[in-house]
Design a protein around this motif. Structure first.
Motif, PDB file in Angstrom:
ATOM      1  N   LEU A  61      72.069   8.934  -3.226  1.00  0.00           N
ATOM      2  CA  LEU A  61      71.117   8.691  -2.019  1.00  0.00           C
ATOM      3  C   LEU A  61      70.167   7.536  -2.902  1.00  0.00           C
ATOM      4  O   LEU A  61      69.561   8.135  -3.786  1.00  0.00           O
ATOM      5  N   ILE A  62      69.900   6.234  -2.555  1.00  0.00           N
ATOM      6  CA  ILE A  62      68.972   5.467  -3.088  1.00  0.00           C
ATOM      7  C   ILE A  62      68.160   5.036  -1.829  1.00  0.00           C
ATOM      8  O   ILE A  62      68.647   5.074  -0.691  1.00  0.00           O
ATOM      9  N   GLY A  63      66.935   4.281  -2.139  1.00  0.00           N
ATOM     10  CA  GLY A  63      66.289   3.907  -1.152  1.00  0.00           C
ATOM     11  C   GLY A  63      64.907   3.945  -1.272  1.00  0.00           C
ATOM     12  O   GLY A  63      64.309   4.832  -2.131  1.00  0.00           O
ATOM     13  N   GLY A 106      63.785   9.338   3.560  1.00  0.00           N
ATOM     14  CA  GLY A 106      64.585  10.584   3.997  1.00  0.00           C
ATOM     15  C   GLY A 106      65.491  10.933   2.773  1.00  0.00           C
ATOM     16  O   GLY A 106      66.321  11.810   3.148  1.00  0.00           O
ATOM     17  N   LYS A 107      65.364  10.351   1.821  1.00  0.00           N
ATOM     18  CA  LYS A 107      66.546  10.942   0.869  1.00  0.00           C
ATOM     19  C   LYS A 107      66.468  12.463   0.495  1.00  0.00           C
ATOM     20  O   LYS A 107      67.405  12.853   0.220  1.00  0.00           O
ATOM     21  N   GLY A 154      64.747   8.544  -7.083  1.00  0.00           N
ATOM     22  CA  GLY A 154      63.229   8.214  -6.490  1.00  0.00           C
ATOM     23  C   GLY A 154      63.301   6.823  -6.112  1.00  0.00           C
ATOM     24  O   GLY A 154      64.384   5.853  -6.396  1.00  0.00           O
ATOM     25  N   GLY A 155      62.476   6.227  -5.412  1.00  0.00           N
ATOM     26  CA  GLY A 155      62.518   5.056  -4.732  1.00  0.00           C
ATOM     27  C   GLY A 155      62.729   3.989  -5.576  1.00  0.00           C
ATOM     28  O   GLY A 155      63.137   2.719  -5.352  1.00  0.00           O
ATOM     29  N   GLY A 156      62.197   4.069  -6.981  1.00  0.00           N
ATOM     30  CA  GLY A 156      62.062   2.840  -7.755  1.00  0.00           C
ATOM     31  C   GLY A 156      63.432   2.929  -8.929  1.00  0.00           C
ATOM     32  O   GLY A 156      63.319   2.327  -9.808  1.00  0.00           O
ATOM     33  N   VAL A 180      74.734   5.401  -1.362  1.00  0.00           N
ATOM     34  CA  VAL A 180      74.310   5.304  -0.118  1.00  0.00           C
ATOM     35  C   VAL A 180      72.961   4.888  -0.186  1.00  0.00           C
ATOM     36  O   VAL A 180      72.144   5.658  -0.588  1.00  0.00           O
ATOM     37  N   CYS A 181      72.410   3.629   0.510  1.00  0.00           N
ATOM     38  CA  CYS A 181      70.958   3.235   0.784  1.00  0.00           C
ATOM     39  C   CYS A 181      70.416   3.711   1.876  1.00  0.00           C
ATOM     40  O   CYS A 181      71.032   3.436   2.975  1.00  0.00           O
TER      41      CYS A 181
END
Ligand code: S3P
Length: 190
Positions: A12-14, A19-20, A85-87, A105-106
């Motif tokens: 999971l990225i994003g 909500g990851k 993490g988001g970055g 999955v983003c």
């Protein structure tokens, strides 16, 4: 399966507060859940907040890169859910390694949803937001800069108006191996 082939995991990225972690934990009811932020904190024996404060973002990114490099061996041949993490994905080497782990999955959310969620928690793991004067502008700028990296996912799911279990169902429906990930999740909101 050799260490050079893709494992059947889900990554999971994003952006922050999409909500990851909650979706990842719910998706991983029947398999291992790994969170790269937790790996960094455990390895450094320091919170993300303190790493940013005492060592700076550059050092955090190095620690993050090091933990992403170890993921392939950590996962082995298991099916895992990995939240980043988001970055994490702004480093192209990281993204390459994440893609080797499975489907990427983003999780996306609107600016308003991100802002609302971010204000509802302490943001202690998000110094990039907690240290800014205008959180909306900070989110807007980061989102704009990172859009291109997030779009490199296999597919994206918008979490803005959805409960955790709905997001899990949306992901499971789009995965290549849907039966292998759990849909039996709690009713907690993101
Ligand atoms: C960051 C996101 C955070 C954490 C760190 C940096 C970022 O993780 O890795 O504060 O650069 O977007 P979450 O996305 O889980 O909040």
């Amino acid at each position: 399966m050799g260490l050079n082939s893709r494992t059947p995991s889900v990554v999971l990225i994003g952006f922050m507060a999409t909500g990851k972690s909650s979706v990842g934990a719910a998706l991983a009811l029947e398999c291992r859940f790994i969170d790269t932020d937790v790996l960094v904190e455990d390895a450094e024996k320091m919170s993300i907040h303190d790493i940013f404060l005492q060592k700076g973002e550059k050092a955090f990114r190095e620690f993050e890169r090091r933990e992403v490099s170890k993921l392939r061996a950590l996962v082995g041949n298991d099916r895992c859910v990995i939240a980043t993490g988001g970055g994490t994905v702004i480093d192209s080497g990281n993204m390459e390694k994440l893609k080797m782990l499975g489907q990427v999955v983003c999780l996306q959310a609107t600016l308003d949803a991100i802002l609302a969620r971010s204000k509802s928690v302490s943001n202690v793991t998000r110094p990039l937001l907690s240290a800014t004067e205008d959180e909306r502008v900070a989110i807007e700028n980061l989102l704009e800069n990172r859009k291109v990296y997030y779009e490199d996912a296999d597919f994206c799911v918008d979490t803005s108006d959805h409960k955790t279990e709905e997001v899990v169902s949306m992901i499971v429906r789009q995965l290549n191996c849907p039966g292998k990930f759990s849909e039996a999740v709690s009713l907690t909101r993101l």
